[in-house]
Design a protein around this motif. Sequence first.
Motif, PDB file in Angstrom:
ATOM      1  N   ARG A  20      51.262   9.768  -9.392  1.00 53.64           N
ATOM      2  CA  ARG A  20      50.111  10.184  -8.832  1.00 53.64           C
ATOM      3  C   ARG A  20      49.412   9.063  -8.034  1.00 53.64           C
ATOM      4  O   ARG A  20      48.849   9.509  -6.777  1.00 53.64           O
ATOM      5  CB  ARG A  20      48.930  10.424 -10.076  1.00 53.64           C
ATOM      6  CG  ARG A  20      47.864  10.879  -9.436  1.00 53.64           C
ATOM      7  CD  ARG A  20      46.642  11.031 -10.515  1.00 53.64           C
ATOM      8  NE  ARG A  20      46.504   9.956 -11.510  1.00 53.64           N
ATOM      9  CZ  ARG A  20      45.502   9.188 -11.025  1.00 53.64           C
ATOM     10  NH1 ARG A  20      45.052   9.208  -9.923  1.00 53.64           N
ATOM     11  NH2 ARG A  20      45.360   8.095 -11.878  1.00 53.64           N
ATOM     12  N   GLU A  21      49.302   7.829  -8.366  1.00 53.52           N
ATOM     13  CA  GLU A  21      48.681   6.845  -7.443  1.00 53.52           C
ATOM     14  C   GLU A  21      49.267   6.532  -6.252  1.00 53.52           C
ATOM     15  O   GLU A  21      48.679   6.401  -5.157  1.00 53.52           O
ATOM     16  CB  GLU A  21      48.530   5.687  -8.169  1.00 53.52           C
ATOM     17  CG  GLU A  21      47.479   5.489  -9.340  1.00 53.52           C
ATOM     18  CD  GLU A  21      47.391   4.092 -10.322  1.00 53.52           C
ATOM     19  OE1 GLU A  21      48.421   3.398 -10.186  1.00 53.52           O
ATOM     20  OE2 GLU A  21      46.321   4.316 -10.789  1.00 53.52           O
ATOM     21  N   GLU A  22      50.687   6.778  -6.185  1.00 53.68           N
ATOM     22  CA  GLU A  22      51.593   6.533  -4.928  1.00 53.68           C
ATOM     23  C   GLU A  22      51.391   7.507  -4.100  1.00 53.68           C
ATOM     24  O   GLU A  22      51.600   7.662  -2.980  1.00 53.68           O
ATOM     25  CB  GLU A  22      53.018   6.329  -5.563  1.00 53.68           C
ATOM     26  CG  GLU A  22      53.389   5.014  -5.838  1.00 53.68           C
ATOM     27  CD  GLU A  22      54.820   4.951  -6.495  1.00 53.68           C
ATOM     28  OE1 GLU A  22      55.468   5.858  -6.567  1.00 53.68           O
ATOM     29  OE2 GLU A  22      55.345   3.743  -7.006  1.00 53.68           O
ATOM     30  N   SER A  23      51.092   8.961  -4.776  1.00 52.37           N
ATOM     31  CA  SER A  23      51.031   9.958  -3.801  1.00 52.37           C
ATOM     32  C   SER A  23      49.444  10.022  -3.503  1.00 52.37           C
ATOM     33  O   SER A  23      49.138  10.857  -2.478  1.00 52.37           O
ATOM     34  CB  SER A  23      51.169  11.293  -4.557  1.00 52.37           C
ATOM     35  OG  SER A  23      52.437  11.381  -4.943  1.00 52.37           O
ATOM     36  N   GLY A  24      48.461   9.186  -3.802  1.00 56.33           N
ATOM     37  CA  GLY A  24      47.136   9.122  -3.299  1.00 56.33           C
ATOM     38  C   GLY A  24      46.319  10.297  -3.867  1.00 56.33           C
ATOM     39  O   GLY A  24      45.284  10.629  -2.961  1.00 56.33           O
ATOM     40  N   GLN A  29      41.846  15.981  -8.294  1.00 59.70           N
ATOM     41  CA  GLN A  29      42.581  16.839  -7.455  1.00 59.70           C
ATOM     42  C   GLN A  29      43.680  17.258  -7.970  1.00 59.70           C
ATOM     43  O   GLN A  29      44.173  18.619  -7.504  1.00 59.70           O
ATOM     44  CB  GLN A  29      42.810  15.563  -6.143  1.00 59.70           C
ATOM     45  CG  GLN A  29      41.632  15.415  -5.445  1.00 59.70           C
ATOM     46  CD  GLN A  29      41.989  14.123  -4.205  1.00 59.70           C
ATOM     47  OE1 GLN A  29      42.907  13.366  -4.787  1.00 59.70           O
ATOM     48  NE2 GLN A  29      41.484  14.150  -3.137  1.00 59.70           N
ATOM     49  N   VAL A  30      44.627  16.700  -8.754  1.00 58.12           N
ATOM     50  CA  VAL A  30      45.780  17.025  -9.233  1.00 58.12           C
ATOM     51  C   VAL A  30      45.439  18.342 -10.196  1.00 58.12           C
ATOM     52  O   VAL A  30      46.035  19.474 -10.305  1.00 58.12           O
ATOM     53  CB  VAL A  30      46.572  16.075 -10.108  1.00 58.12           C
ATOM     54  CG1 VAL A  30      47.721  16.782 -10.953  1.00 58.12           C
ATOM     55  CG2 VAL A  30      47.028  14.819  -9.307  1.00 58.12           C
ATOM     56  N   SER A  54      57.882  21.022 -19.077  1.00 59.31           N
ATOM     57  CA  SER A  54      57.377  22.009 -17.890  1.00 59.31           C
ATOM     58  C   SER A  54      56.342  21.613 -17.339  1.00 59.31           C
ATOM     59  O   SER A  54      56.046  21.803 -16.139  1.00 59.31           O
ATOM     60  CB  SER A  54      57.128  23.493 -18.616  1.00 59.31           C
ATOM     61  OG  SER A  54      56.011  23.332 -19.470  1.00 59.31           O
ATOM     62  N   ASP A  55      55.455  20.707 -18.039  1.00 56.08           N
ATOM     63  CA  ASP A  55      54.180  20.178 -17.291  1.00 56.08           C
ATOM     64  C   ASP A  55      54.755  18.969 -16.270  1.00 56.08           C
ATOM     65  O   ASP A  55      54.577  18.734 -15.415  1.00 56.08           O
ATOM     66  CB  ASP A  55      53.279  19.606 -18.188  1.00 56.08           C
ATOM     67  CG  ASP A  55      52.345  20.823 -18.878  1.00 56.08           C
ATOM     68  OD1 ASP A  55      52.448  21.772 -18.559  1.00 56.08           O
ATOM     69  OD2 ASP A  55      52.001  20.543 -20.016  1.00 56.08           O
ATOM     70  N   VAL A  56      55.571  18.262 -16.954  1.00 60.84           N
ATOM     71  CA  VAL A  56      56.290  17.165 -16.270  1.00 60.84           C
ATOM     72  C   VAL A  56      56.966  17.583 -14.944  1.00 60.84           C
ATOM     73  O   VAL A  56      56.879  17.171 -13.531  1.00 60.84           O
ATOM     74  CB  VAL A  56      57.447  16.358 -16.999  1.00 60.84           C
ATOM     75  CG1 VAL A  56      58.058  15.345 -16.059  1.00 60.84           C
ATOM     76  CG2 VAL A  56      56.628  15.567 -17.868  1.00 60.84           C
ATOM     77  N   ASP A  57      57.645  18.924 -15.084  1.00 58.87           N
ATOM     78  CA  ASP A  57      58.098  19.527 -13.859  1.00 58.87           C
ATOM     79  C   ASP A  57      57.317  19.847 -12.761  1.00 58.87           C
ATOM     80  O   ASP A  57      57.581  19.840 -11.704  1.00 58.87           O
ATOM     81  CB  ASP A  57      59.117  20.755 -14.460  1.00 58.87           C
ATOM     82  CG  ASP A  57      60.106  21.402 -13.270  1.00 58.87           C
ATOM     83  OD1 ASP A  57      60.901  20.746 -12.925  1.00 58.87           O
ATOM     84  OD2 ASP A  57      59.394  22.482 -12.853  1.00 58.87           O
ATOM     85  N   ALA A  58      56.133  20.473 -12.993  1.00 58.33           N
ATOM     86  CA  ALA A  58      54.947  20.825 -12.192  1.00 58.33           C
ATOM     87  C   ALA A  58      54.688  19.600 -11.631  1.00 58.33           C
ATOM     88  O   ALA A  58      54.397  19.679 -10.239  1.00 58.33           O
ATOM     89  CB  ALA A  58      54.057  21.760 -13.107  1.00 58.33           C
ATOM     90  N   LEU A  59      54.206  18.792 -12.267  1.00 56.55           N
ATOM     91  CA  LEU A  59      53.808  17.622 -11.606  1.00 56.55           C
ATOM     92  C   LEU A  59      54.810  17.056 -10.742  1.00 56.55           C
ATOM     93  O   LEU A  59      54.378  16.525  -9.512  1.00 56.55           O
ATOM     94  CB  LEU A  59      53.353  16.530 -12.782  1.00 56.55           C
ATOM     95  CG  LEU A  59      52.361  16.449 -13.570  1.00 56.55           C
ATOM     96  CD1 LEU A  59      52.099  15.338 -14.259  1.00 56.55           C
ATOM     97  CD2 LEU A  59      50.989  16.313 -12.487  1.00 56.55           C
ATOM     98  N   CYS A  60      55.972  16.644 -10.947  1.00 50.82           N
ATOM     99  CA  CYS A  60      57.027  16.117 -10.105  1.00 50.82           C
ATOM    100  C   CYS A  60      57.202  16.983  -9.089  1.00 50.82           C
ATOM    101  O   CYS A  60      57.368  16.347  -7.769  1.00 50.82           O
ATOM    102  CB  CYS A  60      58.080  15.858 -10.699  1.00 50.82           C
ATOM    103  SG  CYS A  60      58.407  14.705 -11.931  1.00 50.82           S
TER     104      CYS A  60
END
Length: 281
Positions: A20-24, A29-30, A54-60
Amino acid sequence: MSGSPTARRRRLAIELKKLREESGFTCVQVGKELDWSSSKVNRMETGRGRVQPSDVDALCRFYRTPDELRDLLKALAKESKTKGWWHAHGDAIPSWFSVYVGLEQAASNLRTYQAEFIPGLLQTAEYAAEQSRAWVDHTCEDIQRMVDVRMRRQELLTDDSAPDLWAVVHESALQHVVGGRQSMRLQLERMLEIAKLKNVTVQVLPFDAGAYPTTGSYTILGFPEQEDPDMVYREGLTDSVYLEEPKDVALYTKAFDHLRALALSPQRSALLITRLLEEHS
């Protein structure tokens, strides 16, 4: 990869926060983009509770993470849902201590300072039982389960992948008679026995060591992979504190280095323990 479900959950939390931090993005916001609450994102990044694959998949997918890393993180989420051996003992391990046991099982090194009692990994079953009896609301069954857990924890010291244990114990803990002289004699013998293991170092901080930089007992846990930073564990009567900020860990590490510099050498510590052992004969 660290072997316990607790350690995998922690590793997953670290990686998700890093993405998340690398994506800014902020947690708010997420959450807005994925129709989640910001608190859900925060819980996933702090390791509080289990994370669904499934939550990890959505985040990625939102972070546009490469497929290989996404599959790895989903596997971590799945593996972190399994239960360790300690869960079979039910409420013999409070939930706040269960986290520590899971991390302890995955650690590659443990540095602990104990001021009042013998460290749990060095205790005899009788000493552990006497400690548990001090809590007047424990039944005989409760006490036995607690002792069983402590003895099972000690098995990690002789595993093929045993961690390095460095224990600094204040002399007052050795002088504090728990369970009578016979019990203490067996306990001191046990300390000398475990201290002979090549992965274990025991030092005694003597009464005449002078002032030292700590206010209570604590343990620093180190892990085999660089991605899993060291952390500090402090235990209270009803809860525990885990410190992971680099500045906090650095301060406790520096304090521990001072303690072992002030403590007797392992050889002189063994001589002191032997002398105290003779006094209980």
